[in-house]
Design an enzyme around this catalytic site. Structure first.
Site, PDB file in Angstrom:
ATOM      1  N   TYR A 119       9.124  -1.840   9.136  1.00 31.01           N
ATOM      2  CA  TYR A 119       7.693  -2.170   9.193  1.00 31.01           C
ATOM      3  C   TYR A 119       6.969  -1.255  10.191  1.00 31.01           C
ATOM      4  O   TYR A 119       5.919  -0.678   9.894  1.00 31.01           O
ATOM      5  CB  TYR A 119       7.591  -3.637   9.615  1.00 31.01           C
ATOM      6  CG  TYR A 119       6.212  -4.235   9.677  1.00 31.01           C
ATOM      7  CD1 TYR A 119       5.718  -4.998   8.622  1.00 31.01           C
ATOM      8  CD2 TYR A 119       5.412  -4.090  10.807  1.00 31.01           C
ATOM      9  CE1 TYR A 119       4.470  -5.578   8.691  1.00 31.01           C
ATOM     10  CE2 TYR A 119       4.170  -4.659  10.879  1.00 31.01           C
ATOM     11  CZ  TYR A 119       3.696  -5.408   9.813  1.00 31.01           C
ATOM     12  OH  TYR A 119       2.456  -5.982   9.885  1.00 31.01           O
ATOM     13  N   HIS A 140       0.799  -1.226   0.000  1.00 30.83           N
ATOM     14  CA  HIS A 140       0.000   0.000   0.000  1.00 30.83           C
ATOM     15  C   HIS A 140       0.835   1.282   0.000  1.00 30.83           C
ATOM     16  O   HIS A 140       0.693   2.163   0.837  1.00 30.83           O
ATOM     17  CB  HIS A 140      -1.146   0.012   1.011  1.00 30.83           C
ATOM     18  CG  HIS A 140      -0.814  -0.280   2.456  1.00 30.83           C
ATOM     19  ND1 HIS A 140       0.149   0.354   3.155  1.00 30.83           N
ATOM     20  CD2 HIS A 140      -1.395  -1.125   3.325  1.00 30.83           C
ATOM     21  CE1 HIS A 140       0.157  -0.075   4.387  1.00 30.83           C
ATOM     22  NE2 HIS A 140      -0.758  -0.980   4.519  1.00 30.83           N
ATOM     23  N   ASP A 192      -0.298  -8.680  12.764  1.00 33.01           N
ATOM     24  CA  ASP A 192       0.658  -7.709  12.218  1.00 33.01           C
ATOM     25  C   ASP A 192       1.779  -7.315  13.199  1.00 33.01           C
ATOM     26  O   ASP A 192       2.894  -6.994  12.761  1.00 33.01           O
ATOM     27  CB  ASP A 192      -0.074  -6.415  11.834  1.00 33.01           C
ATOM     28  CG  ASP A 192      -0.750  -6.513  10.468  1.00 33.01           C
ATOM     29  OD1 ASP A 192      -0.407  -7.404   9.681  1.00 33.01           O
ATOM     30  OD2 ASP A 192      -1.625  -5.660  10.189  1.00 33.01           O
ATOM     31  N   GLU A 239      -7.807  -7.094   7.364  1.00 30.65           N
ATOM     32  CA  GLU A 239      -7.169  -6.483   6.189  1.00 30.65           C
ATOM     33  C   GLU A 239      -6.972  -7.577   5.117  1.00 30.65           C
ATOM     34  O   GLU A 239      -6.695  -8.737   5.438  1.00 30.65           O
ATOM     35  CB  GLU A 239      -5.833  -5.820   6.570  1.00 30.65           C
ATOM     36  CG  GLU A 239      -5.319  -4.934   5.443  1.00 30.65           C
ATOM     37  CD  GLU A 239      -4.256  -3.908   5.868  1.00 30.65           C
ATOM     38  OE1 GLU A 239      -3.761  -3.972   7.013  1.00 30.65           O
ATOM     39  OE2 GLU A 239      -3.932  -3.040   5.034  1.00 30.65           O
ATOM     40  N   HIS A 275      -7.501 -10.533  11.971  1.00 32.61           N
ATOM     41  CA  HIS A 275      -7.437  -9.191  11.366  1.00 32.61           C
ATOM     42  C   HIS A 275      -8.085  -9.285   9.985  1.00 32.61           C
ATOM     43  O   HIS A 275      -7.850 -10.246   9.254  1.00 32.61           O
ATOM     44  CB  HIS A 275      -5.966  -8.797  11.264  1.00 32.61           C
ATOM     45  CG  HIS A 275      -5.679  -7.452  10.678  1.00 32.61           C
ATOM     46  ND1 HIS A 275      -6.559  -6.387  10.708  1.00 32.61           N
ATOM     47  CD2 HIS A 275      -4.559  -6.980  10.051  1.00 32.61           C
ATOM     48  CE1 HIS A 275      -5.992  -5.338  10.122  1.00 32.61           C
ATOM     49  NE2 HIS A 275      -4.792  -5.670   9.703  1.00 32.61           N
ATOM     50  N   HIS A 335      -3.593  -3.679  13.971  1.00 32.59           N
ATOM     51  CA  HIS A 335      -3.429  -2.523  13.166  1.00 32.59           C
ATOM     52  C   HIS A 335      -4.746  -1.824  12.807  1.00 32.59           C
ATOM     53  O   HIS A 335      -4.746  -0.635  12.482  1.00 32.59           O
ATOM     54  CB  HIS A 335      -2.666  -3.017  11.911  1.00 32.59           C
ATOM     55  CG  HIS A 335      -2.567  -2.167  10.731  1.00 32.59           C
ATOM     56  ND1 HIS A 335      -2.670  -2.641   9.470  1.00 32.59           N
ATOM     57  CD2 HIS A 335      -2.352  -0.835  10.631  1.00 32.59           C
ATOM     58  CE1 HIS A 335      -2.513  -1.662   8.601  1.00 32.59           C
ATOM     59  NE2 HIS A 335      -2.313  -0.555   9.270  1.00 32.59           N
ATOM     60  N   ASP A 368      -4.741  -8.680   3.209  1.00 31.13           N
ATOM     61  CA  ASP A 368      -3.572  -9.571   3.134  1.00 31.13           C
ATOM     62  C   ASP A 368      -3.718 -10.789   4.034  1.00 31.13           C
ATOM     63  O   ASP A 368      -2.995 -11.772   3.872  1.00 31.13           O
ATOM     64  CB  ASP A 368      -2.260  -8.815   3.422  1.00 31.13           C
ATOM     65  CG  ASP A 368      -2.299  -7.980   4.684  1.00 31.13           C
ATOM     66  OD1 ASP A 368      -3.390  -7.630   5.141  1.00 31.13           O
ATOM     67  OD2 ASP A 368      -1.209  -7.672   5.209  1.00 31.13           O
ATOM     68  N   HIS A 395       3.539 -11.659   9.307  1.00 29.30           N
ATOM     69  CA  HIS A 395       4.455 -11.350   8.200  1.00 29.30           C
ATOM     70  C   HIS A 395       5.891 -11.656   8.643  1.00 29.30           C
ATOM     71  O   HIS A 395       6.290 -11.296   9.763  1.00 29.30           O
ATOM     72  CB  HIS A 395       4.415  -9.869   7.830  1.00 29.30           C
ATOM     73  CG  HIS A 395       3.099  -9.394   7.294  1.00 29.30           C
ATOM     74  ND1 HIS A 395       2.597  -9.762   6.062  1.00 29.30           N
ATOM     75  CD2 HIS A 395       2.175  -8.554   7.830  1.00 29.30           C
ATOM     76  CE1 HIS A 395       1.427  -9.172   5.862  1.00 29.30           C
ATOM     77  NE2 HIS A 395       1.138  -8.438   6.920  1.00 29.30           N
TER      78      HIS A 395
HETATM   79 FE1  FEO Z   1      -2.892  -4.885   8.661  1.00 29.08          FE
HETATM   80 FE2  FEO Z   1      -0.838  -7.389   7.410  1.00 29.08          FE
HETATM   81  O1  FEO Z   1      -2.368  -6.298   7.556  1.00 29.08           O
END
Ligand code: FEO
Length: 396
Positions: free
Chosen positions: A191, A24, A163, A81, A79, A144, A83, A224
């Site tokens: 990050y 993003h 995250d 989001e 989460h 997040h 991803d 991640h």
């Molecule tokens: Fe807030 Fe890895 O997404």
């Protein structure tokens, strides 16, 4: 496709996005991973998190190397989001008997994102018993998104915080100690600076809540990058606490963009003067430097000196774009100063000042502007201006 055992009865079954170069809006030169974990009990099997939609088949293939898909009893959405949640409907179709659980905000987020898709809310204080393996849930809004939640397995002393504590690194290794803890810590900083910086208060509260739980944390497995195990987690936790507290050093960044070299010449002289005063300094040309790197360097800097020439009565688009990026990240509690060059019309400095003030920078110095090309006198004045910045940094 293979799964990787994290600890007894917990497997990594995520996906590796080797080719991702933009997350993003900021650069991810090392790609990323979308981590998902399988927690296997005697009476139930939970999949903690899913992946970005194009990677679901990779994740399912890894799951199948450990258990048949129809044996998975629960899917945990930490989460929403995309991803982590984008592939949820496809995963649910592949595991039709699995109950899907999310935080209360996550239930709404899943429905909003997936066209009314219905999942269940975890119940506060009610662990999920999988038979010899338990999952506890801690909703932590804004780490997040409002829906964010940590999932913990006490029998394995393993935290899956989505995250938080992650890094955008694609690798065949799964653990930070295999990849190199110092390098993983650096990437965790990149990050944090580019994703979590404006959420420092929420992140700080989350860390306090996790500490209050008294959870033993032998393994911290984010969504991640690499997994922290043993004493390595203490290092990233310490770094998060320092970043959250806004700890900085006597350090200034000179961030510029240039048309014909005049603004660059000023940047170099200003930086030289700052360094000569004993303040750490680095110079970044926005035309050639990844903004993720500049922003990471800003994390522990007391001052940022922004330079742009005037074009069409305003700042160059690269500076405008970067200031818009910072507007979202809100790197407050820092000094900023403005310099640049102009021809027949000024104007960049006004736009930059308005944007920097709105972001929340403090601007204690007059702007430093030069017409056309800096003369020797101009460059001497730039040095004097740079020394003022160094003094402001040291006085802070
Ligand atoms: Fe807030 Fe890895 O997404």
């Amino acid at each position: 496709m293979r799964a990787v055992q994290v600890t007894d009865n917990i497997w990594w079954v995520g996906a590796i996005d080797w080719s991702l170069r933009d997350f993003h809006g900021f650069e991810t030169p090392q790609g990323t991973t979308y981590n998902a974990y399988l927690v296997i009990g005697e009476s139930g099997i939970a999949l903690v998190d899913t992946t970005k939609a194009p990677f679901v088949s990779e994740m399912l293939a890894r799951v199948e190397t450990v258990v048949p898909l129809d044996k998975v009893t629960h899917i945990i959405v930490n989460h929403v989001e995309p991803d982590h949640n984008g592939g949820l409907p496809e995963v649910m179709a592949a595991m039709p008997q699995a109950k899907v659980l999310a935080s209360a905000a996550g239930v709404k987020g899943v429905a909003d994102y997936h066209n009314g898709l219905v999942v269940e809310a975890v119940k506060a204080g009610e662990p999920l018993d999988l038979g010899g393996r338990t999952l506890e849930f801690l909703p932590l809004p804004m780490v997040h998104w409002p829906d964010s939640m940590f999932t913990y397995c006490p029998e394995a002393a393993t935290l899956m915080p989505n995250d938080a504590f992650g890094q955008h690194v694609s690798s065949d290794e799964r653990f930070a100690d295999e990849y190199g803890v110092d390098e993983v810590l650096r990437e965790a900083g990149v990050y944090y600076a580019n994703i979590l910086l404006p959420l420092g208060t929420a992140v700080g509260k989350a860390i306090t809540k996790v500490v209050e739980t008294g959870w033993k944390l032998d393994i911290v497995a984010p969504s991640h990058g690499l997994i922290w195990r043993g004493g390595d987690f203490g290092r990233v936790l310490d770094a998060y606490q320092r970043w959250g507290a806004g700890e900085k050093r006597d350090k200034a960044l000179v961030v510029f963009t240039t048309m014909w070299g005049s603004t660059e010449a000023i940047a170099r002289r200003v930086a030289d003067a700052i360094g000569a005063e004993g303040v750490e300094v680095a110079v970044y040309d926005l035309a050639v430097t990844p903004i993720a790197h500049v922003t990471h360097e800003m994390l522990d800097s007391k001052a940022v000196v922004f330079g742009s020439p005037t074009l069409h009565h305003g700042m160059l688009y690269r500076m405008a774009g970067y200031l818009q990026y910072l507007w979202g990240l809100k790197p407050t509690d820092r000094i900023a100063a403005i310099f640049g060059s102009y021809g027949w019309s000024k104007g960049a400095e006004k736009q930059m000042r308005a944007q920097l003030e709105e972001i929340g920078f403090e601007l204690p110095l007059e702007d430093f502007l030069v017409k056309y090309r800096p003369t020797d006198e101009d460059l001497a004045a730039a040095e004097a201006w740079g020394r003022q910045i160094a003094e402001a940094v040291k006085a802070r």
